[in-house]
Design a protein around this motif. Structure first.
Motif, PDB file in Angstrom:
ATOM      1  N   LEU A   1      -2.635 -20.574 -10.782  1.00  0.00           N
ATOM      2  CA  LEU A   1      -3.729 -20.502 -10.206  1.00  0.00           C
ATOM      3  C   LEU A   1      -4.824 -20.960 -11.241  1.00  0.00           C
ATOM      4  O   LEU A   1      -4.487 -20.968 -12.307  1.00  0.00           O
ATOM      5  N   ALA A   2      -6.128 -21.133 -10.814  1.00  0.00           N
ATOM      6  CA  ALA A   2      -7.112 -21.147 -11.766  1.00  0.00           C
ATOM      7  C   ALA A   2      -7.168 -20.089 -12.605  1.00  0.00           C
ATOM      8  O   ALA A   2      -7.467 -19.851 -13.841  1.00  0.00           O
ATOM      9  N   ALA A   3      -7.196 -18.916 -11.922  1.00  0.00           N
ATOM     10  CA  ALA A   3      -7.051 -17.586 -12.609  1.00  0.00           C
ATOM     11  C   ALA A   3      -6.311 -16.480 -11.990  1.00  0.00           C
ATOM     12  O   ALA A   3      -6.305 -16.546 -10.394  1.00  0.00           O
ATOM     13  N   PRO A   4      -5.859 -15.330 -12.327  1.00  0.00           N
ATOM     14  CA  PRO A   4      -5.171 -14.401 -11.749  1.00  0.00           C
ATOM     15  C   PRO A   4      -6.017 -13.653 -10.678  1.00  0.00           C
ATOM     16  O   PRO A   4      -7.239 -13.616 -11.048  1.00  0.00           O
ATOM     17  N   VAL A   5      -5.324 -13.272  -9.664  1.00  0.00           N
ATOM     18  CA  VAL A   5      -6.204 -12.871  -8.503  1.00  0.00           C
ATOM     19  C   VAL A   5      -5.569 -11.344  -8.346  1.00  0.00           C
ATOM     20  O   VAL A   5      -4.479 -11.104  -8.391  1.00  0.00           O
ATOM     21  N   ASN A   6      -6.399 -10.371  -8.425  1.00  0.00           N
ATOM     22  CA  ASN A   6      -5.935  -8.956  -8.348  1.00  0.00           C
ATOM     23  C   ASN A   6      -5.910  -8.550  -6.819  1.00  0.00           C
ATOM     24  O   ASN A   6      -6.760  -8.223  -6.075  1.00  0.00           O
ATOM     25  N   ILE A   7      -4.557  -8.656  -6.384  1.00  0.00           N
ATOM     26  CA  ILE A   7      -4.380  -8.565  -4.994  1.00  0.00           C
ATOM     27  C   ILE A   7      -4.405  -6.739  -4.663  1.00  0.00           C
ATOM     28  O   ILE A   7      -4.821  -6.588  -3.637  1.00  0.00           O
ATOM     29  N   THR A   8      -4.181  -5.967  -5.594  1.00  0.00           N
ATOM     30  CA  THR A   8      -4.486  -4.568  -5.318  1.00  0.00           C
ATOM     31  C   THR A   8      -5.923  -4.096  -5.258  1.00  0.00           C
ATOM     32  O   THR A   8      -6.307  -3.597  -4.156  1.00  0.00           O
ATOM     33  N   ALA A   9      -6.801  -4.584  -6.116  1.00  0.00           N
ATOM     34  CA  ALA A   9      -8.118  -4.121  -6.275  1.00  0.00           C
ATOM     35  C   ALA A   9      -9.083  -4.989  -5.328  1.00  0.00           C
ATOM     36  O   ALA A   9      -9.873  -4.308  -4.813  1.00  0.00           O
ATOM     37  N   ASP A  10      -8.689  -6.107  -5.110  1.00  0.00           N
ATOM     38  CA  ASP A  10      -9.782  -7.017  -4.399  1.00  0.00           C
ATOM     39  C   ASP A  10      -9.076  -7.395  -2.927  1.00  0.00           C
ATOM     40  O   ASP A  10      -9.933  -7.853  -2.217  1.00  0.00           O
TER      41      ASP A  10
ATOM     42  N   THR B   1       0.785  -1.332  -0.181  1.00  0.00           N
ATOM     43  CA  THR B   1       0.007  -0.114  -0.015  1.00  0.00           C
ATOM     44  C   THR B   1       0.869   1.320  -0.178  1.00  0.00           C
ATOM     45  O   THR B   1       0.251   2.427  -0.335  1.00  0.00           O
ATOM     46  N   ALA B   2       2.191   1.109   0.394  1.00  0.00           N
ATOM     47  CA  ALA B   2       2.941   2.327   0.473  1.00  0.00           C
ATOM     48  C   ALA B   2       3.505   2.614  -1.056  1.00  0.00           C
ATOM     49  O   ALA B   2       4.624   3.379  -1.065  1.00  0.00           O
ATOM     50  N   ILE B   3       3.300   1.544  -1.940  1.00  0.00           N
ATOM     51  CA  ILE B   3       3.972   1.743  -3.445  1.00  0.00           C
ATOM     52  C   ILE B   3       2.706   2.414  -4.347  1.00  0.00           C
ATOM     53  O   ILE B   3       1.628   1.518  -4.889  1.00  0.00           O
ATOM     54  N   PRO B   4       2.715   3.744  -4.362  1.00  0.00           N
ATOM     55  CA  PRO B   4       1.606   4.492  -4.953  1.00  0.00           C
ATOM     56  C   PRO B   4       1.382   3.952  -6.616  1.00  0.00           C
ATOM     57  O   PRO B   4       2.460   3.853  -7.184  1.00  0.00           O
ATOM     58  N   GLY B   5       0.236   3.596  -6.842  1.00  0.00           N
ATOM     59  CA  GLY B   5       0.143   3.414  -8.401  1.00  0.00           C
ATOM     60  C   GLY B   5       0.435   1.864  -8.838  1.00  0.00           C
ATOM     61  O   GLY B   5       0.133   1.483  -9.976  1.00  0.00           O
ATOM     62  N   VAL B   6       0.889   1.185  -7.731  1.00  0.00           N
ATOM     63  CA  VAL B   6       1.362  -0.372  -8.197  1.00  0.00           C
ATOM     64  C   VAL B   6       0.274  -1.083  -8.523  1.00  0.00           C
ATOM     65  O   VAL B   6      -0.870  -0.935  -7.759  1.00  0.00           O
ATOM     66  N   GLU B   7       0.215  -2.159  -8.997  1.00  0.00           N
ATOM     67  CA  GLU B   7      -0.888  -3.050  -9.408  1.00  0.00           C
ATOM     68  C   GLU B   7      -0.022  -4.512  -9.180  1.00  0.00           C
ATOM     69  O   GLU B   7       0.873  -4.781  -9.933  1.00  0.00           O
ATOM     70  N   VAL B   8      -0.747  -5.397  -8.314  1.00  0.00           N
ATOM     71  CA  VAL B   8      -0.140  -6.719  -7.994  1.00  0.00           C
ATOM     72  C   VAL B   8      -1.106  -7.846  -8.278  1.00  0.00           C
ATOM     73  O   VAL B   8      -2.288  -7.716  -7.698  1.00  0.00           O
ATOM     74  N   TRP B   9      -0.630  -8.694  -8.943  1.00  0.00           N
ATOM     75  CA  TRP B   9      -1.651  -9.774  -9.375  1.00  0.00           C
ATOM     76  C   TRP B   9      -0.773 -11.217  -9.107  1.00  0.00           C
ATOM     77  O   TRP B   9       0.237 -11.325  -9.395  1.00  0.00           O
ATOM     78  N   GLN B  10      -1.626 -12.043  -8.320  1.00  0.00           N
ATOM     79  CA  GLN B  10      -0.922 -13.332  -8.105  1.00  0.00           C
ATOM     80  C   GLN B  10      -1.408 -14.369  -9.137  1.00  0.00           C
ATOM     81  O   GLN B  10      -2.787 -14.325  -9.256  1.00  0.00           O
TER      82      GLN B  10
END
Ligand SMILES: [Cu+2]
Length: 673
Positions: free
Chosen positions: A404-413, A387-396
């Motif tokens: 995984l079965a599908a990518p997981v949006n760690i940032t949004a979800d 959360t201290a990295i502004p604008g970053v988007e992380v997907w597992q």
């Protein structure tokens, strides 16, 4: 905190004599571990060619803390032979990455080279508690792999030659002879092994014969040769020591490294871009065998192991040498009481080490990276905080068992935070495209104490923001070129083939055994004596020590559901060797009037499905207090393996059990030959 009882002991965040505040952060560049060189290729008539390695564990000094702070004496793996002139014969902690190809076996000669320049055995760097059920080389053939009995004074730490045996964590379908069974350890081939000492563990000779028959290899003093089939899904594995009752110390001293399986039907080439239906582009390259070191290339795929450590002012690793450090218990110690004098129920280092340096930094561009994250801590659950990295988007996109079965949006979800239990891996795409140029810190909001689930800052205090609350820095600069990689939201990951339905449901118990001790002022203190596993019959759990006969015995080819019933106050990351499993669900348990899990065990309420990042296959799962966590696995390969908690302090003191797939093996230890 989830229901399940009181937290019984707080972790102590104090460490060695070097205060975390004296260690400057973000001055050391992140080490991207280079690739382990192969010693050769094995060609077999009618068989698959195999990559062959010769890897030893040695003792050496490494600049873990930033200079001018002193170097640290550690142990690490390294190749001693390279088929290529460019191969890096480098011992490091973490060690070089073994890059393997799907369907191509890897054979490793693992060498215990913990000897000094004269060929004499080196003592352990850390205080070895001889009162656990442990390898116990001084016990000789009769007393090895036992819990020794003592009379008179409480024994001091063991300072003799060090047993080692390597486990490849995440290896699926490996023969038991190659799995690094905890009683298959061996001492170095040193000049001065005291007479009467066992030079290897109880199962070493049996497995040596199996390996000879299976692969035509010979084991000898100070080494063993293991082979890994690599016919599992593309995934991130890691290798580390697994010696009985010593794993926490052997791993803390340094020996660990990544092992990556690439290719196959579930590999990167099967990841599609939903916009075109063609193969997607993931961030690359990763290091290659033959790359220079230090590297002169830019890597966009990087393995990252996060570990916690404490240090003394002379740079040496600090690990407590008395139980008192943990909770003030000064006795009664074995043999006068039931407390082990040195063993720590949990250990939390007060500094964060990433790829072998405290709080490193890494220069990144405004583009996407693929990070293979591993929690390699002792007892510490990490909640990595972006959360201290502004604008970053992380997907597992992956976990222990591959994609995984599908990518997981760690940032949004998921609030830009990722929970990572001990030994769990997360394959993530981190997109720095919209992150402002400058230095940004990856944080950790997991607790500086045992984890029981819940929300950081609400259910437990977050890690100290000045020390363990920081992991590493990303120094973001402009992209050198357009980013060719597929945006994660368009990634279509390879389909998951579900396991067959189970034919056996096996309820198992996670147990903590408490004891009554006293503190230095003579006041009574209740504290953990052991962590235990057990089976459950008619809803009642039965404690099972390591020494007891196998109670988990799946038939060859059987699919079973294992139910981890957590009767303790803390979460345990449960690891099953030899297989990957599906996480089936979790369910609350009936709690009694004392706040403890009631017996007979009774699940209540609706089961909770696995987390989105637990789809596909895993080899380690978080079992929360007051809940049953169910996993499903197919046990395809016969042999003797283990299941255990990956809090290594627990694993070393009874929270590990042998299990066997199929019948007793002719000639196995404890059976008539
Ligand atoms: Cu545990």
């Amino acid at each position: 905190m989830l229901p399940g009882g009181e937290r019984v002991a707080l972790a102590q965040i104090p460490g060695g004599t070097l205060p975390p505040g004296d260690v400057t952060k973000f001055v050391t560049p992140l080490l991207v571990p280079p690739v382990m060189p192969r010693a050769g290729t094995i060609k077999r008539k009618g068989g698959k060619p195999a990559d062959y390695y010769e890897i030893s564990v040695q003792q050496f000094a490494q600049q873990i803390l930033p200079a001018p702070l002193p170097m640290t004496t550690v142990w690490g793996y390294g190749a001693i032979t390279s088929a290529s002139k460019k191969g890096l014969l480098v011992h490091n902690a973490p060690s070089l990455t073994i890059e393997s190809k799907w369907g191509r076996p890897v054979q490793v000669k693992w060498i215990n080279d913990l000897v000094d320049g004269d060929g004499n055995a080196l003592p352990h760097l850390l205080p070895v508690d001889p009162t656990l059920h442990w390898a116990n080389p001084p016990g000789g053939i009769a007393g090895r792999d036992s819990r020794p009995t003592f009379t008179g004074d409480t024994p001091d730490a063991y300072t003799g030659p060090v047993p080692l045996v390597t486990h490849l964590h995440g290896a699926v379908g490996v023969g038991d002879e190659s799995d690094g069974y905890a009683e298959a350890w061996f001492l170095p081939d040193a000049n001065d092994i005291p007479g009467g000492y066992a030079t290897h563990g109880t199962w070493y000779e049996f497995f040596a014969l199996k390996a000879a028959a299976a692969f035509g290899v010979s084991w000898g003093p100070g080494h063993a040769v293991f082979e890994y089939p690599n016919d599992q899904r593309e995934s991130t594995l890691w290798y580390h020591d697994h010696t009985l009752g010593m794993t926490r110390l052997n791993v803390y001293a340094g020996p660990a490294g990544f092992f990556i399986v690439r290719g196959g039907p579930d590999g990167e080439a099967a990841v599609l871009d939903s916009r075109s239906g063609t193969t997607a582009v993931l961030p690359s390259p990763a290091p290659n065998e033959g790359d220079k070191f230090p590297p002169n290339k830019t890597y966009f795929e990087i393995p990252i192991v996060v570990q916690d450590r404490s240090f003394d002012v002379d740079g040496s690793l600090f690990y407590p040498d008395t139980r008192e450090f943990f909770d003030g218990v000064v006795g009664p110690y074995i043999p006068d009481g039931e407390f082990s004098p040195i063993w720590q129920p949990e250990f939390f280092g007060n500094m964060i080490m990433v790829n072998g340096n405290t709080w490193p930094f890494h220069d990144v561009q405004q583009r996407r990276y693929r990070l293979r994250l591993l929690n390699g801590c002792q007892s510490r659950f990490l909640i990595l905080d972006f959360t201290a990295i502004p604008g970053v988007e992380v997907w597992q996109i992956g976990n222990e068992g591959g994609f995984l079965a599908a990518p997981v949006n760690i940032t949004a979800d998921h609030g830009n935070r990722m929970l990572l239990g001990l030994a769990e891996r997360a394959d993530v795409i981190v997109d720095f495209t919209n992150v402002p140029v400058g230095t940004h810190v990856l944080g950790n909001v997991g607790p500086d104490e045992p984890f029981g689930g819940g929300v950081p800052g609400l259910d437990f205090p977050e890690a100290d923001p000045d020390s363990t609350g920081q992991v590493m820095a990303f120094v973001v600069g402009p992209a050198a070129a357009a980013d060719p990689t597929t945006p994660p939201q368009y990634l279509v990951l390879p389909p998951i083939t579900p396991l067959p339905a189970e034919t056996v449901v096996r309820p198992l118990a996670l147990i903590e055994k408490m004891g009554e001790g006293v503190d230095a002022g003579g006041e009574p203190v209740e504290g953990p004596v052991e962590a235990l596993l057990g089976d459950i019959q008619s809803g009642v759990w039965i404690e099972r020590m390591w020494e007891e006969d196998v109670t988990e015995n799946p038939a060859v080819g059987a699919t079973e559901v294992w139910e981890f019933v957590n009767t303790t106050g803390d979460a345990h990351p449960m690891h099953v060797h030899e297989v990957v499993f599906e996480v089936v669900d979790r369910q609350a348990l009936q709690i009694d009037v004392d706040g403890e899990v009631a017996q007979p065990v009774q699940p209540v309420g609706a089961p909770r499905p696995p987390e989105p990042w637990e789809t596909g296959f895993k080899d380690t799962v978080i079992a929360y207090p007051g809940e049953v966590t169910r996993v499903r696995a197919t046990f395809a390969n016969p042999g003797q393996f283990v299941w255990h908690c990956h809090i290594v302090e627990h694993e070393d003191n009874e929270m590990m059990r042998p299990y066997r797939v199929g019948p007793v093996q002719p000639g196995q230890p404890g059976e008539p030959g």
